[in-house]
Motif scaffolding. Structure first.
Motif, PDB file in Angstrom:
ATOM      1  N   THR A 194      -7.225  -3.615 -12.304  1.00 53.65           N
ATOM      2  CA  THR A 194      -5.958  -3.148 -11.762  1.00 53.65           C
ATOM      3  C   THR A 194      -5.301  -2.167 -12.728  1.00 53.65           C
ATOM      4  O   THR A 194      -5.220  -2.424 -13.931  1.00 53.65           O
ATOM      5  CB  THR A 194      -5.020  -4.335 -11.507  1.00 53.65           C
ATOM      6  N   SER A 224      -4.473  -2.621  -3.836  1.00 49.97           N
ATOM      7  CA  SER A 224      -4.185  -3.991  -3.460  1.00 49.97           C
ATOM      8  C   SER A 224      -5.214  -4.908  -4.083  1.00 49.97           C
ATOM      9  O   SER A 224      -6.284  -4.495  -4.495  1.00 49.97           O
ATOM     10  CB  SER A 224      -4.195  -4.120  -1.931  1.00 49.97           C
ATOM     11  N   LYS A 225      -4.884  -6.191  -4.157  1.00 49.85           N
ATOM     12  CA  LYS A 225      -5.752  -7.124  -4.854  1.00 49.85           C
ATOM     13  C   LYS A 225      -7.033  -7.399  -4.095  1.00 49.85           C
ATOM     14  O   LYS A 225      -7.121  -7.215  -2.888  1.00 49.85           O
ATOM     15  CB  LYS A 225      -5.015  -8.447  -5.071  1.00 49.85           C
ATOM     16  N   THR A 226      -8.007  -7.906  -4.823  1.00 50.98           N
ATOM     17  CA  THR A 226      -9.267  -8.310  -4.221  1.00 50.98           C
ATOM     18  C   THR A 226      -9.011  -9.251  -3.059  1.00 50.98           C
ATOM     19  O   THR A 226      -8.192 -10.134  -3.130  1.00 50.98           O
ATOM     20  CB  THR A 226     -10.127  -9.018  -5.286  1.00 50.98           C
ATOM     21  N   GLY A 244      -0.016  -8.292   0.422  1.00 51.06           N
ATOM     22  CA  GLY A 244      -0.206  -7.947  -0.987  1.00 51.06           C
ATOM     23  C   GLY A 244       1.093  -7.851  -1.741  1.00 51.06           C
ATOM     24  O   GLY A 244       2.157  -7.611  -1.182  1.00 51.06           O
ATOM     25  N   ALA A 291     -10.617  -8.183   0.467  1.00 56.59           N
ATOM     26  CA  ALA A 291     -10.917  -7.508   1.731  1.00 56.59           C
ATOM     27  C   ALA A 291     -11.604  -8.480   2.667  1.00 56.59           C
ATOM     28  O   ALA A 291     -12.394  -9.309   2.260  1.00 56.59           O
ATOM     29  CB  ALA A 291     -11.819  -6.303   1.487  1.00 56.59           C
ATOM     30  N   THR A 336      -8.888  -1.550  -2.085  1.00 60.87           N
ATOM     31  CA  THR A 336      -8.967  -3.005  -2.002  1.00 60.87           C
ATOM     32  C   THR A 336     -10.413  -3.392  -2.290  1.00 60.87           C
ATOM     33  O   THR A 336     -11.310  -3.059  -1.509  1.00 60.87           O
ATOM     34  CB  THR A 336      -8.545  -3.524  -0.616  1.00 60.87           C
ATOM     35  N   HIS A 342      -8.016   3.453   0.935  1.00 62.24           N
ATOM     36  CA  HIS A 342      -6.896   3.557   1.865  1.00 62.24           C
ATOM     37  C   HIS A 342      -6.432   5.006   1.975  1.00 62.24           C
ATOM     38  O   HIS A 342      -5.771   5.543   1.081  1.00 62.24           O
ATOM     39  CB  HIS A 342      -5.759   2.643   1.413  1.00 62.24           C
ATOM     40  N   HIS A 396      -4.907   3.837  -3.309  1.00 60.90           N
ATOM     41  CA  HIS A 396      -5.177   2.403  -3.281  1.00 60.90           C
ATOM     42  C   HIS A 396      -6.625   2.117  -2.893  1.00 60.90           C
ATOM     43  O   HIS A 396      -7.191   2.778  -2.023  1.00 60.90           O
ATOM     44  CB  HIS A 396      -4.270   1.720  -2.252  1.00 60.90           C
ATOM     45  N   LEU A 402       0.837  -1.199   0.000  1.00 60.16           N
ATOM     46  CA  LEU A 402       0.000   0.000   0.000  1.00 60.16           C
ATOM     47  C   LEU A 402       0.871   1.247   0.000  1.00 60.16           C
ATOM     48  O   LEU A 402       0.540   2.270   0.602  1.00 60.16           O
ATOM     49  CB  LEU A 402      -0.939   0.001   1.212  1.00 60.16           C
ATOM     50  N   ALA A 421      -4.598  -8.260   3.041  1.00 60.55           N
ATOM     51  CA  ALA A 421      -3.982  -7.199   2.247  1.00 60.55           C
ATOM     52  C   ALA A 421      -2.559  -6.933   2.684  1.00 60.55           C
ATOM     53  O   ALA A 421      -1.754  -6.421   1.921  1.00 60.55           O
ATOM     54  CB  ALA A 421      -4.806  -5.914   2.360  1.00 60.55           C
TER      55      ALA A 421
END
Length: 490
Positions: A417, A348-350, A339, A352, A277, A292, A275, A210, A336
């Protein structure tokens, strides 16, 4: 011109009378654009096969229905998924379909054959021949929410964005909610722009998951020059002396954001670059999508903590402090933290967490709604990875939807992304002088300043398409600019 491989020159278009529409006075209620161009509402529904229906708002008898069989739908979506940036950006930027013009065009033709019904394509061709660019307002089903509709190629020399301006319909239950505030661009366009640009996320270094999205900022960078322009007109929050001071700040947390949006008469726009998520579609909980900011772990909120940080979730924006526990707590960490985006992705990638975890002490027992804490302005740009991911859910309650619920008329967000400038340079070997992400930020910001943000957004994508055709180098690829969609209620 051919449409999806079928020659339609000289074909009459049944059921659509556009005589007198171009330049005519528009109606109200968000069905026509201000210049009176024809508008089509296109809705999709998943039922094994994909059902697509459309109607023209100026002629209620002009309707149509198309069906995409499950096998064709699967083939097209599999090809698209293989092209999109994922956990590793290398494939998408070097060998995937978006890495070269020819392979991207082949994908765009496949998507057009699959998702653009022949009857609608004929009607669009007729308008195109008459020099009319209509407005398509799409409501994709969750399975096709990541399809870049603008790139569809009904003919090798023509893309859908060249023959139509395209926006996404906000969920009806949100756009027409009785308690939803109304903040119009016409009434607020003179107000300041609230900018949250690459905030420092507590617990994360600049080169971590992040970390920094934009990298080290200089006064001559495109986005810094953008900020300088607003500062000169006294239209930027936070107020800074040097444009570079607007980036990587440590004070841009949820409390600051609320105060900035409430200050004076409010704000005209919100520009977020950082960012996000996204919630996993299989979770069914789009409200867990996270923004974020510079919020510490001690901050009260619904999202679990990540190291020394508590994200701002869509659930926070929707509910405010209603439902928060008053007891002390440290929150739980999510995946996360591990990540791998680092400095080459803007979110950040899926993944959460689906549990809200324990909450930090609020320090204030009075419950406040999300709308009162964060009065969302008329226009919002969320420039982050999959910031529009809530449209992948049957019940969209993610970040983009929360912004509309809070009062926004127009939200521009990302479908997938987003590669950073550093990723283009290090992974794809792009020209070191190229700044694709910063240029995109400036273009989206400029579009949100225009009277018609949808048209302006389309103009930018048409310019990017022309550059992609001419130069065919990765910094011009729609892997970045094709990710952005504008959701509109007007």
């Amino acid at each position: 011109m051919s449409v999806n491989g079928v020659n339609v020159d000289g074909v009459n278009v049944d059921g659509v009378n556009v005589d007198g529409v171009n330049g005519a006075s528009a109606g109200t209620g968000g069905t026509e654009r201000p210049n009176g161009r024809p508008t089509a509402l296109v809705r999709m529904a998943d039922a094994g096969d994909l059902y697509i229906s459309w109607r023209w708002t100026h002629d209620l008898t002009a309707t149509g229905v198309g069906i995409v069989p499950r096998a064709e739908l699967t083939t097209a979506l599999t090809a698209l998924a293989a092209a999109l940036p994922g956990e590793a950006l290398g494939h998408a930027l070097t060998s995937g379909a978006f890495a070269s013009y020819d392979t991207e065009l082949a994908l765009a033709e496949l998507l057009s054959r699959t998702f653009l019904p022949y009857g609608l394509a004929k009607q669009l061709h007729e308008l195109y021949e008459r020099g009319i660019r209509p407005h398509l307002r799409l409501q994709p089903s969750p399975r096709v929410a990541q399809v870049p509709w603008e790139l569809l190629a009904p003919d090798p020399a023509v893309r859908l964005v060249e023959i139509a301006d395209i926006s996404l319909l906000a969920p009806v239950s949100i756009a027409h909610a009785p308690a939803r505030p109304s903040r119009t661009w016409a009434a607020t366009r003179h107000l300041p722009v609230v900018g949250v640009l690459d905030p420092r996320v507590p617990g994360f270094r600049a080169d971590s998951a992040l970390g920094s999205v934009l990298g080290r900022m200089t006064a001559d960078a495109p986005v810094a020059r953008m900020v300088a322009g607003y500062l000169a007109r006294e239209r930027w929050r936070p107020a800074v002396q040097d444009p570079v001071e607007a980036f990587r700040r440590t004070d841009l947390d949820r409390e600051w954001l609320g105060a900035a949006l409430r200050e004076g008469a409010g704000a005209s726009r919100l520009l977020y670059v950082g960012h996000v998520t996204a919630a996993a579609p299989e979770s069914g909980q789009s409200e867990n999508a996270q923004l974020h900011l510079a919020c510490s772990a001690e901050t009260a909120g619904f999202a679990p903590t990540v190291r020394a940080h508590r994200p701002l979730s869509a659930k926070d924006l929707l509910l405010g402090t209603y439902g928060l526990d008053a007891g002390a707590g440290t929150g739980t960490e999510t995946g996360a933290e591990a990540g791998t985006e680092a400095a080459v992705g803007t979110g950040s990638k899926t993944g959460a967490g689906t549990e809200s975890g324990t909450r930090a002490r609020t320090g204030d027992t009075r419950a406040r709604t999300g709308g009162s804490r964060w009065p969302i302005p008329s226009r919002v740009a969320l420039i982050a990875c999959e910031s529009g991911g809530d449209l992948r859910f049957g019940e969209a309650l993610g970040l983009a939807t929360a912004m509309i619920h809070g009062g926004a008329e127009t939200v521009t967000a990302g479908r997938w992304t987003l590669p950073t400038d550093l990723a283009f340079h290090r992974i794809a070997g792009a020209d070191p002088a190229a700044r694709p992400l910063q240029d995109a930020i400036r273009a989206i910001d400029a579009a949100h300043e225009r009277e018609d943000a949808v048209v302006a957004h389309g103009d930018w994508q048409r310019e990017r398409l022309a550059a992609w055709r001419e130069h065919r180098t990765v910094e011009h690829s729609p892997v970045l600019w094709g990710a952005f969609a504008t959701i509109s209620t007007v």
